[in-house]
Design a protein around this motif. Sequence first.
Motif, PDB file in Angstrom:
ATOM      1  N   UNK A  34       0.945  -1.135  -0.104  1.00  0.00           N
ATOM      2  CA  UNK A  34      -0.030  -0.067  -0.206  1.00  0.00           C
ATOM      3  C   UNK A  34       0.936   1.350  -0.020  1.00  0.00           C
ATOM      4  N   UNK A  35       2.185   1.279   0.390  1.00  0.00           N
ATOM      5  CA  UNK A  35       3.086   2.408   0.303  1.00  0.00           C
ATOM      6  C   UNK A  35       4.417   2.018   0.679  1.00  0.00           C
ATOM      7  N   UNK A  36       5.272   2.838   0.241  1.00  0.00           N
ATOM      8  CA  UNK A  36       6.781   2.596   0.382  1.00  0.00           C
ATOM      9  C   UNK A  36       7.376   4.059   0.871  1.00  0.00           C
ATOM     10  N   UNK A  37       8.266   3.819   1.756  1.00  0.00           N
ATOM     11  CA  UNK A  37       9.314   4.818   2.369  1.00  0.00           C
ATOM     12  C   UNK A  37      10.705   4.745   2.229  1.00  0.00           C
ATOM     13  N   UNK A  38      11.353   5.614   2.160  1.00  0.00           N
ATOM     14  CA  UNK A  38      12.932   5.683   2.148  1.00  0.00           C
ATOM     15  C   UNK A  38      13.733   6.090   3.340  1.00  0.00           C
ATOM     16  N   UNK A  39      13.038   5.997   4.315  1.00  0.00           N
ATOM     17  CA  UNK A  39      13.950   6.288   5.580  1.00  0.00           C
ATOM     18  C   UNK A  39      12.760   5.874   6.749  1.00  0.00           C
ATOM     19  N   UNK A  40      13.425   5.894   8.096  1.00  0.00           N
ATOM     20  CA  UNK A  40      12.594   5.430   9.168  1.00  0.00           C
ATOM     21  C   UNK A  40      11.469   6.353   9.520  1.00  0.00           C
ATOM     22  N   UNK A  41      11.613   7.727   9.200  1.00  0.00           N
ATOM     23  CA  UNK A  41      10.555   8.680   9.826  1.00  0.00           C
ATOM     24  C   UNK A  41       9.494   8.631   8.873  1.00  0.00           C
ATOM     25  N   UNK A  42       9.853   8.348   7.373  1.00  0.00           N
ATOM     26  CA  UNK A  42       8.641   7.968   6.662  1.00  0.00           C
ATOM     27  C   UNK A  42       8.013   6.593   6.870  1.00  0.00           C
ATOM     28  N   UNK A  43       8.698   5.922   7.515  1.00  0.00           N
ATOM     29  CA  UNK A  43       8.155   4.573   7.848  1.00  0.00           C
ATOM     30  C   UNK A  43       7.123   4.584   8.916  1.00  0.00           C
ATOM     31  N   UNK A  44       7.255   5.401   9.970  1.00  0.00           N
ATOM     32  CA  UNK A  44       6.285   5.465  11.040  1.00  0.00           C
ATOM     33  C   UNK A  44       5.082   6.370  10.622  1.00  0.00           C
ATOM     34  N   UNK A  47       3.152   4.309   8.593  1.00  0.00           N
ATOM     35  CA  UNK A  47       2.580   3.111   9.480  1.00  0.00           C
ATOM     36  C   UNK A  47       1.090   3.766   9.892  1.00  0.00           C
ATOM     37  N   UNK A  48       1.315   4.950  10.566  1.00  0.00           N
ATOM     38  CA  UNK A  48       0.438   5.760  11.138  1.00  0.00           C
ATOM     39  C   UNK A  48      -0.876   6.119  10.037  1.00  0.00           C
ATOM     40  N   UNK A  49      -0.774   6.494   8.874  1.00  0.00           N
ATOM     41  CA  UNK A  49      -1.526   6.980   7.801  1.00  0.00           C
ATOM     42  C   UNK A  49      -2.130   5.686   7.327  1.00  0.00           C
ATOM     43  N   UNK A  53      -0.935  -4.109   7.871  1.00  0.00           N
ATOM     44  CA  UNK A  53      -0.708  -5.245   8.635  1.00  0.00           C
ATOM     45  C   UNK A  53       0.699  -5.451   8.840  1.00  0.00           C
ATOM     46  N   UNK A  54       1.606  -5.395   8.099  1.00  0.00           N
ATOM     47  CA  UNK A  54       3.029  -5.496   8.370  1.00  0.00           C
ATOM     48  C   UNK A  54       3.598  -4.327   7.680  1.00  0.00           C
ATOM     49  N   UNK A  55       4.746  -3.950   8.304  1.00  0.00           N
ATOM     50  CA  UNK A  55       5.617  -3.129   7.837  1.00  0.00           C
ATOM     51  C   UNK A  55       7.100  -3.650   7.736  1.00  0.00           C
ATOM     52  N   UNK A  56       7.567  -3.793   6.388  1.00  0.00           N
ATOM     53  CA  UNK A  56       8.811  -4.224   6.267  1.00  0.00           C
ATOM     54  C   UNK A  56       9.845  -3.152   6.420  1.00  0.00           C
ATOM     55  N   UNK A  57      10.778  -3.362   7.492  1.00  0.00           N
ATOM     56  CA  UNK A  57      11.726  -2.273   7.877  1.00  0.00           C
ATOM     57  C   UNK A  57      13.128  -2.605   7.723  1.00  0.00           C
ATOM     58  N   UNK A  58      13.679  -1.820   6.867  1.00  0.00           N
ATOM     59  CA  UNK A  58      15.243  -1.832   6.794  1.00  0.00           C
ATOM     60  C   UNK A  58      15.898  -1.273   8.106  1.00  0.00           C
ATOM     61  N   UNK A  71      10.990   1.887  17.631  1.00  0.00           N
ATOM     62  CA  UNK A  71      10.552   2.156  18.975  1.00  0.00           C
ATOM     63  C   UNK A  71       9.647   3.165  18.821  1.00  0.00           C
ATOM     64  N   UNK A  72       9.382   3.977  17.764  1.00  0.00           N
ATOM     65  CA  UNK A  72       8.462   5.011  17.964  1.00  0.00           C
ATOM     66  C   UNK A  72       7.121   4.219  17.140  1.00  0.00           C
ATOM     67  N   UNK A  73       7.299   3.249  16.701  1.00  0.00           N
ATOM     68  CA  UNK A  73       5.964   2.689  15.973  1.00  0.00           C
ATOM     69  C   UNK A  73       5.143   1.922  17.114  1.00  0.00           C
ATOM     70  N   UNK A  74       5.653   1.636  18.197  1.00  0.00           N
ATOM     71  CA  UNK A  74       4.943   1.061  19.318  1.00  0.00           C
ATOM     72  C   UNK A  74       3.841   2.225  19.839  1.00  0.00           C
ATOM     73  N   UNK A  75       4.276   3.487  19.647  1.00  0.00           N
ATOM     74  CA  UNK A  75       3.631   4.662  20.179  1.00  0.00           C
ATOM     75  C   UNK A  75       2.330   5.267  18.871  1.00  0.00           C
ATOM     76  N   UNK A  76       3.210   5.205  17.824  1.00  0.00           N
ATOM     77  CA  UNK A  76       2.484   5.727  16.725  1.00  0.00           C
ATOM     78  C   UNK A  76       1.410   4.909  16.122  1.00  0.00           C
ATOM     79  N   UNK A  77       1.896   3.422  15.882  1.00  0.00           N
ATOM     80  CA  UNK A  77       0.676   2.555  15.162  1.00  0.00           C
ATOM     81  C   UNK A  77       1.126   1.198  15.994  1.00  0.00           C
ATOM     82  N   UNK A  78       0.542   1.099  17.094  1.00  0.00           N
ATOM     83  CA  UNK A  78       0.804   0.002  17.913  1.00  0.00           C
ATOM     84  C   UNK A  78       0.403  -1.534  17.267  1.00  0.00           C
TER      85      UNK A  78
END
Length: 219
Positions: A34-44, A47-49, A53-58, A71-78
């Motif tokens: 459903x979406x792609x990101x190029x860094x951790x900030x975009x990933x979070x 995931x929030x927006x 179901x699954x985030x593949x995270x480099x 670490x931020x994912x647990x707060x932003x999109x648990x």
Amino acid sequence: MTAKVIRVVIADDEPLIRAGIRMILTSAPDIEVVAEGANGREAVELARSHAPDVLLLDIQMPVMDGLTALGELGRAAPGVRALILTTFGERENVLRALSEGGAGFLLKDSAPGELIGAVRAAASGDAYLSPAATRHVVDQLATGRAAGRGEAARRRVDGLSERERGVLALLGEGLSNADAGRRLHMSEATVKTYVSRILAKLECENRVQAALLARDAGL
């Protein structure tokens, strides 16, 4: 009844890696990227927006690395399950990722079938640990561990049934649930049940900890 489609977000700073993963995943009828990101900030943010179901995270990414994003994912999109993409040279990061709630890890050069299986496992609530990566991590961490751990480990596994000890021994070899099931002539679902029970009894957070315990106990 139509099977539920697994919604996935891919976060990796290399466009070719993202393209390859997307091509593999979209070949499966039950997976949608459903979406792609190029860094951790975009990933979070993704995931929030998108609430996948699954985030593949480099792990290694600019702006914000994958471990910080986890670490931020647990707060932003648990509710999002994060599956870590790794290489053999990042075993310490793998252990930190698991301790911070990652749903598992797999190698970037994993076979297409393993990638699809890992996403399905993570989406179903299972922790997926690449057998090849697990063996590597366990081998490296087992080297030089204190000899006194053996007796303590044997005491911990004494409370397991014979079948549970057999499953634990195969975890020590880095086998997946499917491979362990074939070895023990059990269904994958049954092995999964045994693994959950073993982790609870031994108070292990993940399969790597259980595998190390199996090695220490001499199973």
